[in-house]
Design an enzyme around this catalytic site. Structure first.
Site, PDB file in Angstrom:
ATOM      1  N   CYS A   2       0.808  -1.126  -0.158  1.00  0.00           N
ATOM      2  CA  CYS A   2       0.116   0.026  -0.056  1.00  0.00           C
ATOM      3  C   CYS A   2       0.771   1.239   0.122  1.00  0.00           C
ATOM      4  CB  CYS A   2      -0.808  -0.254   1.423  1.00  0.00           C
ATOM      5  SG  CYS A   2      -1.988  -1.605   1.446  1.00  0.00           S
ATOM      6  N   ASP A 109      -4.143  -8.013   8.535  1.00  0.00           N
ATOM      7  CA  ASP A 109      -2.978  -7.865   9.583  1.00  0.00           C
ATOM      8  C   ASP A 109      -3.220  -6.372  10.209  1.00  0.00           C
ATOM      9  OD1 ASP A 109      -2.294  -6.926   7.011  1.00  0.00           O
ATOM     10  OD2 ASP A 109      -0.067  -7.392   7.324  1.00  0.00           O
ATOM     11  N   ILE A 302      14.708 -12.273 -16.055  1.00  0.00           N
ATOM     12  CA  ILE A 302      15.157 -11.331 -17.399  1.00  0.00           C
ATOM     13  C   ILE A 302      16.302 -11.888 -18.021  1.00  0.00           C
ATOM     14  CG2 ILE A 302      15.824  -9.235 -17.688  1.00  0.00           C
ATOM     15  CD1 ILE A 302      13.219  -9.075 -17.254  1.00  0.00           C
TER      16      ILE A 302
END
Length: 614
Positions: A2, A109, A302
């Site tokens: 977030c 959480d 990659i």
């Protein structure tokens, strides 16, 4: 994962529009939900109060419902939180808290952290958290705001004190810049000098004089117009585990710890995968996770056309052996037009060209998954970097200098001789220095270079004063863990992942694993011949044939200096010469962008700096 932002004002009201603007610079950190709450100072009162605004963007990982929306409060609204990260094993804490009468409205959480604070206070809370996190907790009854960051520095938290008038804070610098409270013209000269020297600003410094970064393992408290910062955790690499324990016994304990750490990080209500380079760290994570899950996990790699940089073939071999679903993206110079956007996403000059492949592997992974396991932290914890035996050959005891000598032969003889003569008090600086001092003075303007020449290293040197005990190897690991890991490695992982709304989790960076690694004897870290990660090798050979992973370490570095040649170099030189910034010399254009290919880190540092200098 977030993103969050907040504003504190000792006088006046919070402008909700400013708070929204700050929050919405971080949509990629939290595309699934948003929230905002504002409180005005309460009066009359005995203690001086403050106005506060909290804003949040959410990437939903556990409990996808609206019950997990932030800002979130406890039952009576006296305590509020905004939070970024993942706390593992929080279900056990929830059971304890429920037995004490706490009421839960979600499965996330975030709510566990909130009630742990309510029950145990800020230091009791931090002592109980296991995971990666940054958060702000507002305690209305105490008139206090707490900011905190995880032990290793996996999740970022920046702040800007506004004199005694208030405070701004956020998960990213761009959100602080959007507040209008930061003067972009005020550059931290020392932070910029550290960027050229080490690749990142050290400690709390950033590119901007008015922006500070809360250090890992610290929390801050705002109360009565003052901000106080405190450390809450410390680890020392001192090799305290008894040397009488056999390697296989230590390997058994390590494998059990790693299995548990991976198990906890498989917690997710969204698809999960693994970054796979084919090296020791990621192969071990993949092997243990595949055994744990019992099905074909997607993994992502990659590749480069230049075989000197490409690890995709060895990663494919590991994936086939483990039965993983392998996805590979080949990165070429024709994508250079996109690199400026990648560099700017860091909000300040960032000196690691592996930011480019990290960005693309995160984008590749996000096509299918939302959570990725990574091998970050293993090199620092288990002595995996090639620099360790090299500097033991230069600065170690007589036995080390003899046994490790081959590792220093890659250095130019003149450089090798010069490094051997470095005084002990200068070794902390020289170990991590990216460019020689002569280049530093050719790039930075005379005034800033002279003012910052000593200051750029003083904070780093001072931070290591508490770690004078232990072997040279332990001190070098400590230096990398304290500075290089959070300043460069974890910053890169967080920004690249969040640019694509991807959560990256590293099982090696569980704090109990860190404490275990710091106590290991040298024999479990570095072999007599200089091969690092002894313990990891012993465990990995139980799961994957040695011939698939026991090769020279290549690192996750693109051939940027090869791409930045000829016409590309000429264009970069022209842009550099057009700079008006008083911090750098325009005459350095040919040095930093050599048309025939120059120093890899020099070219990337200059490219990154161009995005932020006028």
């Amino acid at each position: 994962m977030c993103g969050f932002a907040g504003i504190v004002k000792e006088e006046g009201a919070i402008d909700a529009d400013v708070l929204k603007r700050m929050r919405d610079t971080m949509v990629s950190r939290g595309p699934d939900d948003e929230g905002l709450a504002v409180w005005e100072a309460r009066a009359p009162r005995d203690a001086k109060g403050f106005s506060l605004g909290l804003a949040h963007r959410r990437l939903s990982i556990v409990d996808l419902s609206s019950a997990a929306r932030q800002p979130m409060s406890n039952e009576d609204g006296s305590i509020w939180i905004v939070y970024n990260g993942e706390v593992y094993g929080h279900e056990e804490a929830r059971r304890e808290l429920k037995s004490k009468g706490h009421v839960f409205r979600s499965r996330c959480d975030t709510e566990t952290i909130l009630h742990l604070y309510e029950e145990f206070g800020i230091e009791g809370l931090l002592d109980r958290l296991r995971g990666m996190f940054a958060f702000a907790i507002y305690d209305r009854d105490q008139d206090a705001l707490y900011l905190a960051r995880d032990r290793a520095g996996q999740k970022p938290l920046y702040y800007s004190p506004q004199g005694g008038r208030g405070l701004c804070f956020a998960s990213e610098i761009k959100a602080l810049l959007a507040s209008g409270a930061i003067d972009r013209e005020q550059i931290d000269e020392t932070g910029f000098a550290q960027f050229w020297t080490y690749g990142y600003a050290v400690g709390e410094r950033t590119f901007y004089a008015q922006v500070r970064e809360l250090p890992p393992a610290h929390y801050a408290c705002w109360r009565s117009g003052r901000l106080e910062v405190r450390r809450y955790w410390r680890v020392r690499f001192e090799g305290q585990v008894s040397g009488s324990r056999k390697l296989d016994e230590l390997a058994d304990e390590f494998e059990a710890r790693l299995t548990e750490s991976i198990r906890m990080r498989l917690m997710s209500d969204v698809p999960l995968g693994i970054f796979l380079s084919g090296g020791i760290d990621s192969t071990l994570i993949a092997a243990v996770a595949a055994k744990r899950l019992g099905h074909a996990i997607p993994c992502y790699t990659i590749g480069f056309d230049d075989p000197a940089y490409d690890e995709s073939e060895r990663a494919s071999a590991v994936a086939r052996y483990l039965g993983l679903r392998h996805h590979v993206l080949r990165l070429r110079a024709d994508r250079m037009g996109e690199f400026e956007t990648i560099a700017r996403y860091y909000d300040e000059p960032f000196g690691d060209p592996s930011a480019v492949p990290e960005h693309y592997v995160c984008g590749l992974a996000r096509e299918n998954i939302t959570v990725a396991l990574t091998g970050d932290g293993a090199d620092e914890l288990f002595a995996g970097y090639r620099t360790y035996p090299r500097f033991l050959a230069l600065w170690g005891e007589a036995e080390d200098r003899a046994k490790m000598a081959p590792h220093a032969k890659s250095l130019n003889p003149a450089v090798r001789l010069r490094m051997k003569c470095v005084a002990p008090e200068n070794r902390c600086h020289k170990f991590s220095q990216l460019i020689p001092d002569r280049h530093f003075f050719r790039i930075m303007s005379a005034g800033p270079a002279l003012r910052c020449f000593r200051a750029r290293r003083e904070e780093r040197d001072a931070s290591m004063a508490d770690y004078v005990r232990g072997s040279l190897l332990s001190r070098l690991q400590q230096l990398d863990f304290n500075h290089y890991l959070p300043g460069e490695v974890l910053k890169k992982v967080d920004r690249a992942g969040m640019a694509h709304s991807l959560e990256c989790r590293s099982p090696f960076l569980d704090h109990e694993m860190i404490e275990f690694a710091a106590r290991l004897p040298r024999s479990a870290r570095l072999s007599p011949g200089g091969a690092g990660k002894v313990l990891l090798r012993r465990v990995l050979e139980r799961h994957v044939p040695r011939e698939l992973w026991d090769r020279s370490k290549q690192g996750f570095i693109p051939p940027f200096q090869q791409w930045c040649v000829n016409d590309n170099a000429a264009r970069m030189q022209e842009r550099w010469r057009s700079l008006s910034s008083p911090l750098v010399r325009r005459s350095a254009a040919g040095l930093v962008f050599a048309e025939t290919g120059g120093r890899r880190r020099l070219a990337w540092n200059a490219f990154s700096a161009l995005q932020f200098l006028k």
